[in-house]
Write a protein that holds these residues in place. Structure first.
Motif, PDB file in Angstrom:
ATOM      1  N   VAL C  21       6.391 -34.604  45.967  1.00 38.69           N
ATOM      2  CA  VAL C  21       5.825 -33.364  46.105  1.00 38.69           C
ATOM      3  C   VAL C  21       6.794 -32.013  46.407  1.00 38.69           C
ATOM      4  O   VAL C  21       6.624 -30.886  45.763  1.00 38.69           O
ATOM      5  CB  VAL C  21       4.954 -33.131  47.471  1.00 38.69           C
ATOM      6  N   THR C  22       8.251 -32.297  46.656  1.00 42.38           N
ATOM      7  CA  THR C  22       9.158 -31.597  46.657  1.00 42.38           C
ATOM      8  C   THR C  22      10.205 -31.391  45.390  1.00 42.38           C
ATOM      9  O   THR C  22      10.863 -30.376  45.398  1.00 42.38           O
ATOM     10  CB  THR C  22      10.237 -31.622  47.928  1.00 42.38           C
ATOM     11  N   GLY C  23       9.936 -32.344  44.537  1.00 40.84           N
ATOM     12  CA  GLY C  23      10.902 -32.331  43.339  1.00 40.84           C
ATOM     13  C   GLY C  23      12.238 -33.325  43.540  1.00 40.84           C
ATOM     14  O   GLY C  23      12.904 -33.014  42.740  1.00 40.84           O
ATOM     15  N   ALA C  24      12.228 -33.411  44.828  1.00 45.68           N
ATOM     16  CA  ALA C  24      13.526 -34.394  45.131  1.00 45.68           C
ATOM     17  C   ALA C  24      13.704 -35.740  44.592  1.00 45.68           C
ATOM     18  O   ALA C  24      14.909 -36.203  44.533  1.00 45.68           O
ATOM     19  CB  ALA C  24      13.538 -34.396  46.691  1.00 45.68           C
ATOM     20  N   ALA C  25      12.631 -36.163  44.219  1.00 46.66           N
ATOM     21  CA  ALA C  25      12.503 -37.534  43.622  1.00 46.66           C
ATOM     22  C   ALA C  25      13.236 -37.473  42.334  1.00 46.66           C
ATOM     23  O   ALA C  25      13.269 -36.764  41.436  1.00 46.66           O
ATOM     24  CB  ALA C  25      11.139 -38.105  43.382  1.00 46.66           C
ATOM     25  N   ARG C  26      14.350 -38.481  42.172  1.00 43.88           N
ATOM     26  CA  ARG C  26      15.035 -38.476  40.900  1.00 43.88           C
ATOM     27  C   ARG C  26      14.779 -39.601  40.085  1.00 43.88           C
ATOM     28  O   ARG C  26      14.746 -40.919  40.542  1.00 43.88           O
ATOM     29  CB  ARG C  26      16.481 -38.664  41.317  1.00 43.88           C
ATOM     30  N   TYR C  27      14.393 -39.140  38.737  1.00 40.78           N
ATOM     31  CA  TYR C  27      13.997 -40.321  37.852  1.00 40.78           C
ATOM     32  C   TYR C  27      15.225 -40.243  36.944  1.00 40.78           C
ATOM     33  O   TYR C  27      15.996 -39.699  37.186  1.00 40.78           O
ATOM     34  CB  TYR C  27      12.656 -39.772  37.078  1.00 40.78           C
ATOM     35  N   THR C  28      15.044 -41.281  36.125  1.00 40.54           N
ATOM     36  CA  THR C  28      16.415 -41.504  35.221  1.00 40.54           C
ATOM     37  C   THR C  28      16.719 -40.469  34.612  1.00 40.54           C
ATOM     38  O   THR C  28      18.120 -40.116  34.660  1.00 40.54           O
ATOM     39  CB  THR C  28      16.014 -42.849  34.353  1.00 40.54           C
ATOM     40  N   THR C  29      15.967 -39.578  33.963  1.00 49.48           N
ATOM     41  CA  THR C  29      16.313 -38.458  33.015  1.00 49.48           C
ATOM     42  C   THR C  29      16.918 -37.170  34.270  1.00 49.48           C
ATOM     43  O   THR C  29      17.398 -36.357  33.657  1.00 49.48           O
ATOM     44  CB  THR C  29      15.497 -37.992  32.406  1.00 49.48           C
ATOM     45  N   ASP C  30      16.592 -37.418  35.303  1.00 50.64           N
ATOM     46  CA  ASP C  30      17.166 -36.428  36.261  1.00 50.64           C
ATOM     47  C   ASP C  30      18.575 -36.524  36.611  1.00 50.64           C
ATOM     48  O   ASP C  30      19.405 -35.815  37.239  1.00 50.64           O
ATOM     49  CB  ASP C  30      16.329 -36.507  37.587  1.00 50.64           C
ATOM     50  N   LEU C  31      19.150 -37.763  36.474  1.00 53.77           N
ATOM     51  CA  LEU C  31      20.549 -38.228  36.784  1.00 53.77           C
ATOM     52  C   LEU C  31      21.412 -37.739  35.785  1.00 53.77           C
ATOM     53  O   LEU C  31      21.100 -37.607  34.612  1.00 53.77           O
ATOM     54  CB  LEU C  31      20.833 -39.814  36.893  1.00 53.77           C
ATOM     55  N   ALA C  32      22.742 -37.313  36.069  1.00 60.14           N
ATOM     56  CA  ALA C  32      23.656 -36.918  35.374  1.00 60.14           C
ATOM     57  C   ALA C  32      25.061 -37.498  35.832  1.00 60.14           C
ATOM     58  O   ALA C  32      25.307 -37.790  37.069  1.00 60.14           O
ATOM     59  CB  ALA C  32      23.545 -35.546  35.338  1.00 60.14           C
ATOM     60  N   PHE C  33      25.770 -37.953  34.869  1.00 59.64           N
ATOM     61  CA  PHE C  33      27.118 -38.602  35.345  1.00 59.64           C
ATOM     62  C   PHE C  33      28.089 -37.760  34.670  1.00 59.64           C
ATOM     63  O   PHE C  33      27.930 -37.130  33.617  1.00 59.64           O
ATOM     64  CB  PHE C  33      27.276 -40.002  34.943  1.00 59.64           C
ATOM     65  N   PRO C  34      29.422 -37.763  35.234  1.00 57.28           N
ATOM     66  CA  PRO C  34      30.381 -37.184  34.481  1.00 57.28           C
ATOM     67  C   PRO C  34      30.730 -37.455  33.067  1.00 57.28           C
ATOM     68  O   PRO C  34      30.636 -38.605  32.935  1.00 57.28           O
ATOM     69  CB  PRO C  34      31.700 -37.127  35.320  1.00 57.28           C
ATOM     70  N   GLY C  35      30.649 -36.790  32.230  1.00 61.62           N
ATOM     71  CA  GLY C  35      30.823 -37.272  30.665  1.00 61.62           C
ATOM     72  C   GLY C  35      29.696 -37.769  30.177  1.00 61.62           C
ATOM     73  O   GLY C  35      29.978 -38.423  28.891  1.00 61.62           O
ATOM     74  N   MET C  36      28.544 -37.665  30.460  1.00 59.51           N
ATOM     75  CA  MET C  36      27.421 -38.372  30.183  1.00 59.51           C
ATOM     76  C   MET C  36      27.219 -37.879  28.688  1.00 59.51           C
ATOM     77  O   MET C  36      26.924 -36.595  28.630  1.00 59.51           O
ATOM     78  CB  MET C  36      26.274 -38.181  31.077  1.00 59.51           C
ATOM     79  N   LEU C  37      26.935 -38.851  27.769  1.00 61.28           N
ATOM     80  CA  LEU C  37      26.328 -38.367  26.628  1.00 61.28           C
ATOM     81  C   LEU C  37      24.729 -38.455  26.341  1.00 61.28           C
ATOM     82  O   LEU C  37      24.303 -39.343  27.027  1.00 61.28           O
ATOM     83  CB  LEU C  37      27.257 -39.341  25.372  1.00 61.28           C
ATOM     84  N   HIS C  38      24.425 -37.961  25.248  1.00 64.19           N
ATOM     85  CA  HIS C  38      23.015 -38.030  24.827  1.00 64.19           C
ATOM     86  C   HIS C  38      22.656 -38.765  23.651  1.00 64.19           C
ATOM     87  O   HIS C  38      23.466 -38.295  22.505  1.00 64.19           O
ATOM     88  CB  HIS C  38      22.420 -36.565  25.161  1.00 64.19           C
TER      89      HIS C  38
END
Lengths: 194, 284, 781
Positions: C21-38
């Motif tokens: 309810v707070t938006g704190a839950a991280r789903y896979t697409t919310d993760l980011a890593f240095p150098g991450m490609l799309h």
């Protein structure tokens, strides 16, 4: 202004408000569910009105106020609305929840005491595949009633109460409201017999 | 990103006109964006420049004068129309049509004029505005013109507007005293959906004239010939209306419905609508 | 069984809800890593074609592009039960929407731009779209090399040289003779179209290729260990080389049970030199590229005696597997051994064929084939009741499984199975079954009532197992570690309740780690089949017992008493006779320290496990055997109102009874029922893929694939739980997550027949189908 903070950025014209919030401001609470305004997962308040951030260009929000789910809890304390979602079982996988919260927030701001039909109308643009909606509609009703009860009861400290979602508080205040959207839902039977 | 395009936000019509007429490739008028941005994302539309008209004050007018004449600017979102008490009172059919469009969130962006200019056969605002005899104002650097709404639609997703022309506002004359209006839409579910079929109408007890228009049953929304109700019985008028619709409709089969279903359900909508409009003490 | 429960059976609130309810839950697409490609995926425009040439040069030239791959770069096969699939189509494409090439780039925009510049030359091949056509001798073969594919032997039986990926047979008694001898016979055919799961979060995976062929993955998946296992088989890597994390998951419903985008993310990361790569399915790809629920054609024959006893049932199920087998073959298997409904039938013959076609492929979806077969069975039961002149509820009551009966696979039905008859009676009472409906709300509307039974058992390997670990914290609180995934259903809260119950801790002092990690959290097969509370619950009970043994041993030594005398409750351990000598868990959790400084014990970590027991493979010729760890039975009853001029159905009331054995958390169970019923309404009234004559999906978006909204709820929903204990279930509980969705279409179809006198056989029961059915009847005298 995003959640009360002034944000200044230069963005490409084609960037959506959703991308700006998630990728530039790291406000990842707002979700993308379809990208075409059909699912409501990216609902935010733009100048206090719920909109789907996937169909708003970031540049269109220039000079506007934007509120996202991250701005809903104050000082780490859940708002009454958030607590109502927790207590009614309105959250399952949670992916639609931020958008639901923002649609509900928009509704309660323009009408703190909405009718059942108004609640349905305000929430129907947010798709949920888990809950079957009944608990979500209950949660919005519960939040409205709980805030009204608090107002009637005395001095207000905003809309925020407590840090733990204690089942008693909201429910206790609003016992009869609890099942409005689940008319006829029977209490759990313990004995296997009618 | 939705695409690569320039974005401009003029504050006057001449400025907008210059931007639209510029030589940097195809331009598009951006109002609510709820159709345009979806089309751009789906690469069905690839404009080089979006001209946002929402900050042009002249297009943000939503006026109801003392006689009930209505002006709806091109930048007015649907929810403003829906929430205006005077409109709810005098033109419930217009409000019903607006409320049937998409979701609450989208109606905070989507505009009535945009819904028309998208020129979908299923545009929900079209039938009621056709029945109300609305005029559309269009502005271009060459001048301003007023056209009956019926002349706007020339085909599926095609309007008569020129590339540098901006639809600026809708004008609806003051309704006859006691005018009744209504809108009915068949969808696949109760939640937000495009129309499988739609029908709108007005009935003025003072003149005895019934005007009907229908959507999603031909390449463009259709305005039918007015029906003189006179002393005819409700059943006779219903029958007349249904026959008129059946003669005019040219439904197709698509993912939303078959032509057979549209052929079956549109007369039902029309019959119900006429019954509502003619009902004694029917909603004004 | 008289034990007083403190926590289990109460509506403990979900603690994950606070993150959500707070938006704190991280789903896979919310993760980011240095150098991450799309990454972006190019999909096939054709349903069946030879890939003549793929030109990737223009794509590689797009600035920011780091890797471009086509099927010809990847010679590996994958599959769950049958290895028939490629990461990217190689040589041929078998459905429109199949991934053909993929790009990883610095930005999603660059990746998409590069995809658009890939030129693929196709040579269209003959295609087959209807699985019944695909069974013809001269049908084009979707997999001409079927004979060469690895598959799980002894369980699945692909037929090389045909399009049949699996044929499941059930044979009990002499169905032919019994049908011939029956007083009354009916035969009917039914169809369910393929549908999509529609989780609100689409598939998404991040992979980072590491040195020595290792890979680390973060993925929106129901099954971290299965992802690891299948990836290990596909890439030929040891299991330890693959580490799979599962953060919060935004719904799955079976669609994220197997291998999804993880292999593609992995090979892209490798090709990009080890940069992490995020692959997210667009909503269109979620419909068109990731798997769906299979379509089903059923033909059902039932024979009965004049007094209403079913003597024989013969069924043929032809599943539209689409282009790959995935879970589909197991759906065809499980739905066959459940394929006669929850009835005692002496003579039964079922043939369930899972058939390849050139369409998006099928997989597990909430109910695992049971919604589909019971659409036919429960409609056919009503037809038979009508023909016999019997009340449909009474007809069912006479034939439902009762103690002492055997199922169609020869399993003895016992008291520990639950009571289907009680479910039937409960829903019948809830909607005043047998009493006529009230007056419809308008002259052009009619009302009707319908009832339908449901049942399902977990479809899983006979040796399915899982484990749980509980570690005690410095403050005496407990952390539970499991690798089943709570992707919304609420199992983690139930497992916390069980741990709190068993350990004598308040619920607030039991935590459960949300991020599953195959390197750290203990094994679980998959989170599917409504078996997590049952199996995971039993494992947690055992892990808690292990913790208590360790606590008891240390406390006994500390207190100088025999371990048998120690009681653990309310966060303390004490000798039964001397409660005042209690030692708090806090002082035992890491080891106990005597006043002189000597210490004993050590950090307490309990381990529990569970493995399915007593299950057997089914006999290949007769299907006899024991496939099910437990069965859950239930029923729906509905009252509807139909607009005979538009064809719209309104659900006035739907009552749902499930024999849960034990309701572990009423709020969660109610949430499963309401959510399941509404999802079932989608299958009933709205949902179904539409294809054109070239096999192209016509409705791959929310514009034309509609799911129920808040406006589409029944006027009233009544969840009812029965608690006839399950033998072997934790506190007597059995799974209830999938069941509420099953048989919603059947009940509504039966109510529609009651209201209109028309037997609809094809889903969905859209306004269009209903109205055209009414018109057709009016035209046929």
């Amino acid at each position: 202004m995003v959640n009360g903070h002034m944000e200044t950025a230069s963005v490409p014209s084609g960037l959506t408000l959703l991308e700006f919030l998630r990728d530039r401001l790291y406000l990842t609470g707002t979700k993308e569910g379809c990208g075409i305004g059909e699912c409501g997962a990216c609902t935010v308040l733009l100048d206090e009105k719920p909109v789907t951030a996937c169909l708003v260009l970031a540049v269109e929000a220039d000079g506007c106020t934007v509120e996202t789910v991250e701005g809903e809890a104050a000082d780490g304390q859940l708002s009454v609305l958030q607590r109502a979602f927790v207590e009614t079982g309105a959250v399952q996988c949670g992916f639609c929840t931020p958008g639901m919260i923002m649609s509900a927030r928009g509704l309660l701001r323009r009408d703190p005491n909405p009718s059942d039909n108004e609640i349905v109308e305000a929430m129907a643009g947010n798709l949920c595949r888990c809950t079957g909606y009944a608990a979500i509609l209950e949660a919005v009703r519960l939040a409205a009633v709980a805030v009204a009860a608090q107002r009637a009861a005395g001095p207000l400290t905003g809309e925020t109460v407590g840090s733990q979602p204690a089942a008693e508080t909201l429910m206790g205040e609003t016992g009869t409201e609890r099942r409005r959207f689940l008319r006829g839902a029977e209490s759990t039977r313990k004995d296997g017999r009618r | 990103m939705l695409g690569r395009f320039d974005y401009q936000r003029p504050s006057t019509l001449p400025e907008a006109g210059r931007l639209l007429a510029g030589n940097d490739g195809p331009a598009a008028v951006l109002a609510g964006g709820t159709d345009l941005l979806v089309d751009i994302r789906g690469r069905r539309h690839d404009p080089r420049i979006l001209v946002d008209i929402k900050r042009i004050d002249a297009l943000r007018r939503l006026d109801v004068d003392s006689a009930g004449a209505l002006t709806i600017g091109a930048a007015v979102p649907l929810n403003e129309i829906i929430e205006r008490a005077a409109i709810r009172r005098t033109l419930p059919g217009l409000v019903q049509a607006a409320e049937s469009i998409a979701t609450y969130q989208l109606r905070n962006r989507a505009t009535a004029v945009g819904n028309l200019c998208n020129a979908s056969p299923a545009a929900d605002m079209a039938p009621i505005l056709l029945a109300l005899g609305a005029d559309l104002m269009a502005w271009s650097p060459h001048g301003e013109r007023t056209m009956p709404l019926s002349s706007l639609f020339v085909g599926v997703k095609k309007t008569c507007l020129a590339a540098d022309e901006i639809a600026t506002e809708l004008r609806i004359l003051a309704p006859e005293p006691g005018l009744r209006s209504g809108f009915l839409k068949q969808q696949r579910l109760r939640g937000h959906d495009l129309a499988v079929s739609s029908a709108a109408g007005t009935y003025a007890p003072s003149t005895g004239v019934l005007r009907l228009a229908v959507g999603s049953c031909a390449p463009t929304p259709l305005l039918l010939e007015p029906i003189e109700v006179g002393r005819s019985s409700k059943a006779v008028v219903e029958e007349k209306a249904v026959r008129a619709v059946q003669a005019a409709m040219r439904p197709i089969s698509d993912t939303r419905a078959s032509a057979d279903y549209r052929r079956a359900v549109l007369p039902v909508l029309v019959k119900r609508l006429v019954a509502d409009l003619l009902a004694e003490g029917g909603a004004p | 069984m008289t034990r007083e429960l403190r926590v289990v059976g109460t509506s403990v609130l979900r603690d994950d809800a606070i993150d959500k309810v707070t938006g704190a839950a991280r789903y896979t697409t919310d993760l980011a890593f240095p150098g991450m490609l799309h990454a972006a995926i190019l999909t096939s425009p054709h349903a069946s074609a030879r890939i003549v040439h793929v030109d990737l040069e223009a794509a590689r030239a797009v600035p920011g592009v780091r890797a471009v791959l086509a099927g010809s770069d990847l010679d590996v096969r994958l599959g769950l039960y049958l290895r028939d699939k490629r990461i990217l189509a190689r040589d041929v494409v078998r459905y429109q929407g199949e991934p053909v090439a993929a790009v990883a780039a610095d930005t999603l925009d660059a990746a998409r731009e590069a995809c658009r510049r890939i030129r693929v030359e196709y040579d269209e091949l003959p295609a087959v779209f209807d699985p019944r056509d695909a069974m013809a001798a001269d049908a084009p073969l979707v997999h001409p090399d079927l004979a060469s594919y690895d598959h799980m032997r002894g369980v699945f039986f692909p037929k090389p040289g045909t399009n049949v990926a699996h044929h499941q047979k059930i044979r009990k008694g002499d169905v032919r003779a019994s049908l011939a001898a029956a007083d009354v016979r009916i035969e009917a055919s039914f169809y369910n179209p393929p549908v999509q799961h529609v989780p609100m979060e689409t598939h998404a995976s991040i992979a980072q290729a590491l040195p020595e062929s290792r890979v680390e993955i973060w993925t929106s998946s129901q099954s971290p260990y299965t992802v690891r296992h299948l990836l290990s088989a596909c890439l030929g890597l040891p299991h330890a080389a693959i580490r799979v994390h599962v953060p919060y998951v935004g719904g799955g419903f079976g669609g994220k049970a197997g291998l999804g985008l993880e292999p593609l993310a992995t090979v892209l990361s490798r090709a990009a030199g080890g940069r992490p790569v995020l692959v997210t399915a667009t909503r269109e790809q979620e419909f068109n590229t990731t798997p769906s629920r299979q379509g089903l054609h059923s033909t059902i024959k039932i024979g009965a005696t004049r007094d209403g006893r079913i003597t024989a049932l013969e069924a043929t199920y032809v599943w539209d597997a689409g282009a790959y087998a995935d879970y589909g073959v197991n759906v065809g298997r499980a739905a066959a051994y459940s394929g006669a409904g929850p009835y005692a039938i002496d003579h039964c013959s079922i043939d369930s064929y899972v058939v390849y076609t050139n369409k998006v492929y099928g997989t597990a979806y909430r109910g695992f084939g049971h919604l589909e077969v019971l659409w036919g069975i429960e409609r056919a039961m009503d037809q038979m009741a009508r023909k016999l002149g019997l009340d449909p509820a009474e007809f069912r009551r006479r034939n439902l499984l009762k103690e002492g009966a055997t199922t169609i696979t020869g399993e003895l039905f016992t008291a520990g199975h639950g009571k289907p008859v009680e479910c039937l009676d409960a829903v019948a009472k809830a909607i005043d079954w047998g009493r006529p409906s009230g007056a419809p709300s308008a002259p052009h509307k009619v009302r009707g009532k319908g009832i339908a039974m449901l049942h399902k058992a977990p479809a899983m390997p006979t040796y399915t197992s899982c484990a749980a670990v509980i570690k005690l914290d410095e403050d005496g609180a407990a952390d539970v570690l499991v690798s089943g995934v709570d992707y919304g259903q609420g199992t983690y809260t139930v497992l916390r309740q069980i741990a709190a119950e068993e350990l004598g801790l308040p619920i607030g002092k039991v935590h459960l780690t949300w991020d599953c990690d195959t390197a750290l959290t203990p094994y679980d097969w998959q989170t599917v089949a409504s078996r997590f509370s049952y199996m995971g619950g039993n494992a947690v009970i055992e892990a808690a017992a292990d913790c208590l043994r360790q606590l008891t041993a240390v406390a006994a030594q500390a207190l100088g008493v025999a371990p048998e005398t120690i009681v653990c409750q309310d966060e303390v351990a004490f000798p039964a006779a001397e409660p005042d000598r209690a030692i708090s868990y806090k002082d035992l959790a890491l080891g106990y320290t005597f006043p002189n400084g000597n210490a004993i014990g050590g950090p307490i970590i309990g381990h529990g496990r569970f493995i399915a027991t007593g299950l057997t493979h089914l006999d290949p010729e007769t299907g006899q055997g024991r496939p099910a760890q437990f069965w859950t039975y239930g029923a729906h009853a509905v009252e509807i109102e139909v607009d005979t001029e538009t064809g719209e159905i309104e659900i006035l009331h739907i009552a749902t009874a499930v024999d849960a054995g034990k309701v572990l958390n009423p709020l969660s169970c109610t949430g499963q029922v309401i959510g399941g019923v509404v999802q079932g309404l989608g299958s009933t009234l709205l949902e179904g893929f539409q294809f054109d004559d070239k096999g192209r999906l016509l409705n791959p978006s929310f514009v034309d694939y509609k799911i129920p909204t808040a406006k589409d709820l029944p006027r009233r929903m009544t969840p009812i739980f029965l608690e006839n204990p399950q033998s072997g279930g934790p506190y007597g509980a059995r799974g209830v997550a999938e069941h509420p969705m099953i048989s919603v279409p059947s009940a509504i179809g039966n109510a529609l027949a009651d209201a209109l006198g028309i037997d609809y056989t094809v889903l969905p029961l859209s306004p269009e189908r209903v109205l055209l059915g009414i018109q057709k009847r009016e035209k046929t005298p």
